[in-house]
Write an enzyme that holds these catalytic residues in place. Structure first.
Site, short mmCIF file in Angstrom:
data_model
loop_
_atom_site.label_atom_id
_atom_site.label_comp_id
_atom_site.label_asym_id
_atom_site.label_seq_id
_atom_site.Cartn_x
_atom_site.Cartn_y
_atom_site.Cartn_z
CD GLU A 79 10.79 12.19 11.85
OE1 GLU A 79 9.65 11.74 12.03
OE2 GLU A 79 11.71 11.54 11.33
CD GLU B 63 13.26 0.09 9.43
OE1 GLU B 63 13.75 0.98 10.16
OE2 GLU B 63 13.86 -0.98 9.20
CE LYS C 284 -1.51 2.95 2.90
NZ LYS C 284 -1.51 4.16 2.07
CB CYS D 243 13.38 8.18 8.76
SG CYS D 243 13.98 7.06 7.52
CB VAL E 234 0.74 5.72 11.93
CG1 VAL E 234 0.04 4.57 11.23
CG2 VAL E 234 -0.01 7.03 11.70
N GLY E 235 2.83 4.02 13.79
CA GLY E 235 3.53 2.76 14.05
C GLY E 235 3.08 2.12 15.36
P1 NAP Z 1 2.38 8.21 8.25
O1 NAP Z 1 1.29 9.18 8.34
O2 NAP Z 1 2.69 7.39 9.43
O3 NAP Z 1 2.03 7.29 6.99
C1 NAP Z 1 2.83 6.23 6.56
C2 NAP Z 1 1.98 5.23 5.82
O4 NAP Z 1 1.04 4.67 6.74
C3 NAP Z 1 1.15 5.82 4.68
O5 NAP Z 1 1.05 4.86 3.66
C4 NAP Z 1 -0.18 6.04 5.35
O6 NAP Z 1 -1.27 6.08 4.47
C5 NAP Z 1 -0.27 4.84 6.25
N1 NAP Z 1 -1.18 5.02 7.39
C6 NAP Z 1 -1.58 6.17 7.97
N2 NAP Z 1 -2.44 5.90 8.99
C7 NAP Z 1 -2.56 4.56 9.06
C8 NAP Z 1 -3.30 3.67 9.90
N3 NAP Z 1 -4.06 4.12 10.90
N4 NAP Z 1 -3.20 2.35 9.68
C9 NAP Z 1 -2.41 1.86 8.69
N5 NAP Z 1 -1.70 2.65 7.85
C10 NAP Z 1 -1.76 3.99 8.04
O7 NAP Z 1 3.77 8.84 7.87
P2 NAP Z 1 4.07 9.79 6.64
O8 NAP Z 1 3.50 11.11 7.02
O9 NAP Z 1 3.65 9.19 5.37
O10 NAP Z 1 5.67 9.76 6.62
C11 NAP Z 1 6.46 10.57 7.44
C12 NAP Z 1 6.94 9.83 8.69
O11 NAP Z 1 7.48 8.55 8.38
C13 NAP Z 1 8.03 10.52 9.44
O12 NAP Z 1 7.77 10.50 10.81
C14 NAP Z 1 9.29 9.70 9.13
O13 NAP Z 1 10.34 9.74 10.00
C15 NAP Z 1 8.76 8.35 9.01
N6 NAP Z 1 9.63 7.52 8.14
C16 NAP Z 1 10.47 6.61 8.71
C17 NAP Z 1 11.31 5.84 7.91
C18 NAP Z 1 12.24 4.80 8.46
O14 NAP Z 1 12.77 4.02 7.71
N7 NAP Z 1 12.48 4.74 9.75
C19 NAP Z 1 11.28 6.00 6.55
C20 NAP Z 1 10.40 6.93 6.02
C21 NAP Z 1 9.58 7.67 6.83
P3 NAP Z 1 -1.79 7.51 3.89
O15 NAP Z 1 -0.95 7.80 2.72
O16 NAP Z 1 -3.21 7.26 3.53
O17 NAP Z 1 -1.65 8.51 4.99
#
Ligand code: NAP
Ligand code: MG
Length: 457
Positions: free
Chosen positions: A359, A232, A157, A266, A214-215
């Protein structure tokens, strides 16, 4: 029939709509899981050499499509063309690397009385992969490649904002001969498709990359079903510069360690810790380096930083730099359409300032001085995160001491590199759970089965 849920994909550098993508709902998710479940029964039985050959063909298809994939990412995510090419090449490399795994998925033979004892590394079943918008191609590949190699079937997804390269990877897999249903790409909302991965009993593993908030929800949902997860999550990594370092190089490279991908990384080294005795000298070297970052059209080969992903994200980044913020200096950003934000250096900054503790995920870095080695480690570790970090010193003993003392999964000394597909990647503390990439990633997509065979007459 209900109306299709259509999503307009926007180019963040121009604000123009590129295309429209249909988002899957709960029914489409369940149908995809059923297809993946059915495909699992055959995929897991494909002979190891044939599974390896199919994955190598997939890698070759990605290789042949690299320029196209890169152009898609420039348009969809505003990545610079140089970065986007690297990302497409990384997806190819990761698939090729794990293509070697099906023929090397060894079990063990363990000495026991009365017979033979062997272990098998069995696939889990259907794996659901939830991908964020910041690195759509590599993050999808890091999960799907080892998962497929181990005999699982996969549904990816992508983030709503950035589905295009993932969709293309799905097409390329089919072109390469990977059977229908083995790898599916299902655009949709996190709260619908992603959430269904957590609750669906036939999805046997969830790989989530995204925000820590969300994690935690994903982990809690998976706990209720004893479903394994790889997480991650976010980071607030430190770039620690000691007085004995090559200061010119440390200062020249520091902007790229945080402003690359417009800070939407990240692993961004968004806290620069500088030994107090060289703080002023370092800032004097940092200023021209920051002003020199080329921000603009991501399709231009010379561009080093593109726009942020969306207007909403830019507003969130800007909230960390209120009018009263201590901006030491700033780079430039284009006017006009596009979600631009200039590289920004904050100093002096209090240790409890949200810009120093949270962050930001944008091109904003805070610089703080430290007294000595112990003080540097204390400040570096004063965060709930623990993903990456850099240590600049010419003292080998100190480099090793500080590398061992910083609570983070990925550190580099006199370098800012975090990611190699041959080495493990993942976070300490609230930056994540489990490791991707490297030789051990298959462990996250297999479970050990022990079989005892009696030799008694
Ligand atoms: P996010 O809001 O957590 O979304 C990540 C993914 O999860 C998206 O595909 C999102 O779908 C989905 N999602 C959102 N809510 C969900 C739920 N309740 N249940 C299941 N899936 C759900 O994060 P983001 O805003 O896209 O990305 C930024 C964040 O990701 C930052 O905090 C960053 O540090 C972190 N990140 C970490 C890494 C790593 O490797 N450690 C890598 C990249 C990013 P939608 O598109 O519909 O919102
Ligand atoms: Mg989100």
């Amino acid at each position: 029939m209900t109306e299709p849920d259509l999503y307009e994909v926007v180019n963040p550098a121009t604000e123009e709509v590129i295309t429209t993508v249909e988002l899957g709902g709960a029914a489409e998710t369940d149908a995809a899981v059923a297809r993946a479940r059915a495909a699992f029964d055959t995929w897991r039985r494909v002979a190891p050499a044939d599974r390896a050959r199919l994955l190598r063909a997939f890698a070759a298809a990605v290789d042949a499509d690299r320029e196209h994939l890169a152009a898609l990412e420039v348009a969809n995510a505003g990545h610079t063309i140089g970065n986007a090419r690297w990302e497409a090449g990384n997806a190819r490399d990761v698939i090729e690397y794990y293509a070697a795994a099906p023929e090397r998925l060894f079990g063990r033979q363990i000495p026991v009385a009365g017979g033979l004892d062997v272990t098998f590394q069995e696939p889990l079943g259907v794996v659901g992969v939830i991908v964020p918008w910041n690195f759509p191609m590599p993050i999808a590949a890091w999960a799907l490649a080892p998962a497929l190699a181990a005999g699982n079937t996969v549904i990816v997804k992508p983030a709503e904002l950035t589905p295009l390269t993932a969709l293309r990877l799905g097409e390329l897999a089919l072109q390469a001969g990977i059977p229908e249903g083995v790898l599916q790409i299902l655009p949709g909302r996190g709260t619908v498709v992603g959430q269904r991965f957590v609750t669906h009993p036939d999805v046997r593993k969830v790989v989530f990359t995204g925000s820590t908030r969300v994690g935690k929800e994903i982990m809690a949902g998976c706990a209720a079903r004893v479903k394994p997860v790889t997480l991650e999550l976010g980071g607030k990594s430190a770039n620690i510069v000691f007085a004995d370092a090559d200061l010119a190089r440390a200062a020249a490279t520091a902007p790229y360690a945080v402003f690359d991908n417009a800070g939407q990384d990240c692993c961004a080294r968004s806290r620069i810790l500088v030994e107090a005795s060289v703080h002023d000298e370092f800032m004097a070297l940092l200023e021209p380096a920051v002003r020199g970052v080329r921000v603009g059209d991501p399709a231009d080969e010379k561009t080093e930083m593109g726009p942020l992903i969306s207007a909403a994200h830019r507003a969130r980044v800007a909230s960390y730099v209120p009018d009263a913020a201590a901006v030491a200096f700033r780079g430039t950003a284009p006017d006009g359409p596009g979600f631009w934000y200039p590289p920004t250096v904050l100093a002096p900054v209090r240790h409890d300032d949200p810009a120093f503790t949270e962050e930001i995920f944008g091109p904003v870095v805070a610089v703080v001085p430290f007294r000595d080695e112990e003080d540097a480690v204390r400040i570096a570790n004063a965060t709930e995160y623990g993903l990456s970090g850099s240590i600049w010193t010419r003292d080998v003993g100190r480099a090793l001491r500080v590398s061992r003392a910083v609570e983070a999964g990925n550190l580099s000394v006199n370098s800012h590199s975090s990611v190699r597909y041959t080495t493990p990647f993942g976070g300490f503390k609230q930056s994540g759970l489990g490791r991707e990439l490297g030789p051990d990633a298959l462990d996250a997509f297999t479970q050990t089965k022990n079989v005892f065979i009696s030799t008694e007459e």
